[in-house]
Design an enzyme around this catalytic site. Sequence first.
Site, PDB file in Angstrom:
ATOM      1  N   LYS A  79       0.848  -1.200   0.000  1.00 46.11           N
ATOM      2  CA  LYS A  79       0.000   0.000   0.000  1.00 46.11           C
ATOM      3  C   LYS A  79       0.879   1.243   0.000  1.00 46.11           C
ATOM      4  CE  LYS A  79      -3.917   2.062   2.503  1.00 46.11           C
ATOM      5  NZ  LYS A  79      -4.893   1.907   3.591  1.00 46.11           N
ATOM      6  N   SER A 159      -9.953   2.457   2.713  1.00 42.13           N
ATOM      7  CA  SER A 159      -9.002   3.132   1.849  1.00 42.13           C
ATOM      8  C   SER A 159      -8.059   2.163   1.119  1.00 42.13           C
ATOM      9  CB  SER A 159      -8.158   4.097   2.678  1.00 42.13           C
ATOM     10  OG  SER A 159      -7.340   3.384   3.605  1.00 42.13           O
ATOM     11  N   SER A 183     -10.570   0.231   7.031  1.00 40.36           N
ATOM     12  CA  SER A 183      -9.933   0.289   5.706  1.00 40.36           C
ATOM     13  C   SER A 183      -9.256  -1.002   5.249  1.00 40.36           C
ATOM     14  CB  SER A 183      -8.915   1.430   5.668  1.00 40.36           C
ATOM     15  OG  SER A 183      -9.570   2.666   5.647  1.00 40.36           O
TER      16      SER A 183
END
Length: 494
Positions: A79, A159, A183
């Site tokens: 990420k 997210s 998330s």
Amino acid sequence: MSDLTKLTLKAAVDGLKSKQFSSGELTEAFIGAIEAGNPKINAYVLTTFDKAREQAADSDKRIASGEARALEGAPLGIKDLYATKGVRTTACSKILGNFIPPYESTVTQNLWDQGAVMLGKLNMDEFAMGSSNETSYWGAVVNPWKASGSDAELTPGGSSGGSAAAVAADFCLAATASDTGGSIRQPAAFTGTVGIKPTYGRASRFGMVAFASSLDQAGPITKTVEDSAILLQSMCSHDPKDSTSLNIELPDFASFVGKSVKGLRIGIPDEYRLDGIPAEIDALWEQGIKWLQDAGAEIVKISLPHTKYALPTYYIVAPAEASSNLARYDGMRFGHRAEDVTGLTDTYELSRSEGFGKEVKRRIMIGTYVLSAGFYDAYYVKALKVRRRIAEDFTNAFNACDVILTPATPSSAFALGDTAKAADPVQMYLNDVFTVTTNLAGLPGMSVPAGLDSKGLPLGLQVIGKALDEGTVLSIASVLEQAAGFTQKPSKWW
């Protein structure tokens, strides 16, 4: 062997060690998949194929000499929230520009120390603020899943939408993600993948771009519960560079997968039965309860009375911390700086105005407002008191049960550009209704894919555990995984 990309992390690591294929071959298979599909999915914002090939070659040498480590040769996606030394890290925000960290986050360093291979940096909502991965400076991620009979592009959740989409589309064996209010778990539920947020403090936050420091926690998104246990083992560690990192011994997470759950008490909170939730969500929840009963677990009704205050509390605490954390991005030391400015104040104002996206600006403004002199006691201090009550609810509930079972999300994946959610941010925030409580209380939570809705889209169940009891969460999750038999994959259209 293009089927190599379909392997689980466990099967890939075992196959590498037994020399059925090389890390070089595995890495090339993923590179091919990313090159072919990423232009449509937009899961990766930066690929590091040259670095991946170097790491794979090194891993193959280690495997040949009998020195394989836990993740030796396994290609992963990272990420874009994790600082990676020498590799651009932006948290998918314009304000960070082409920031290239001179240091490595502790979580990713742990992975490289265990022999993992980095395929690239994964898309996400800007500064992890969002539930649909539409706030990214690099554009929205598209869910690999599509509703039956529809070609509409769906959100992978946020997210960590890039992480979830990459795992679902077989663009990596597994991915790092992060969870501030859901998330990891919400994107996992939307994409038919597995996601676990460990207890706050299990994994170091050093080198993670901060959103809300008392809520942020690292975790993996994977294809199976067993894979989650394996990757979580490598991600977590005590770290003196993070003052909230817990200095306690890590259990062997994988040893809990497949353990009997007979006699365990499963808490069912009535407060999570919300008005307007689709009947399919309730039906799946009831099915999950039955699966655990069939496995010998005992079902206990519990109460979490302050649940209704969780979302408003979260959306005061998180923006307040974000307002403080994001003050460092001022156009002076690194990242985006506005041009044609006339002075210092102008530099600050224009750089921040140009660099931050709309949702990030909204949350900074909310945070600044609730921390301001006239409203600090009325909003922020009150929210902290309610947060304490929410944590106490869980403490009391866990006197009567060992884990809690709830739905993971209030719906399946919705369309990108959903006008109702775009027009009313509160509608978007409601996606976190089942997940924010565990962040406020610092507890472990896990989403397991458990079925498809009438549109053929994945739905997940959430398991919430006691602090530091990820083991029981993994045991329960593996029973649900086995009972659900969820092996469906999205039809390949990319």
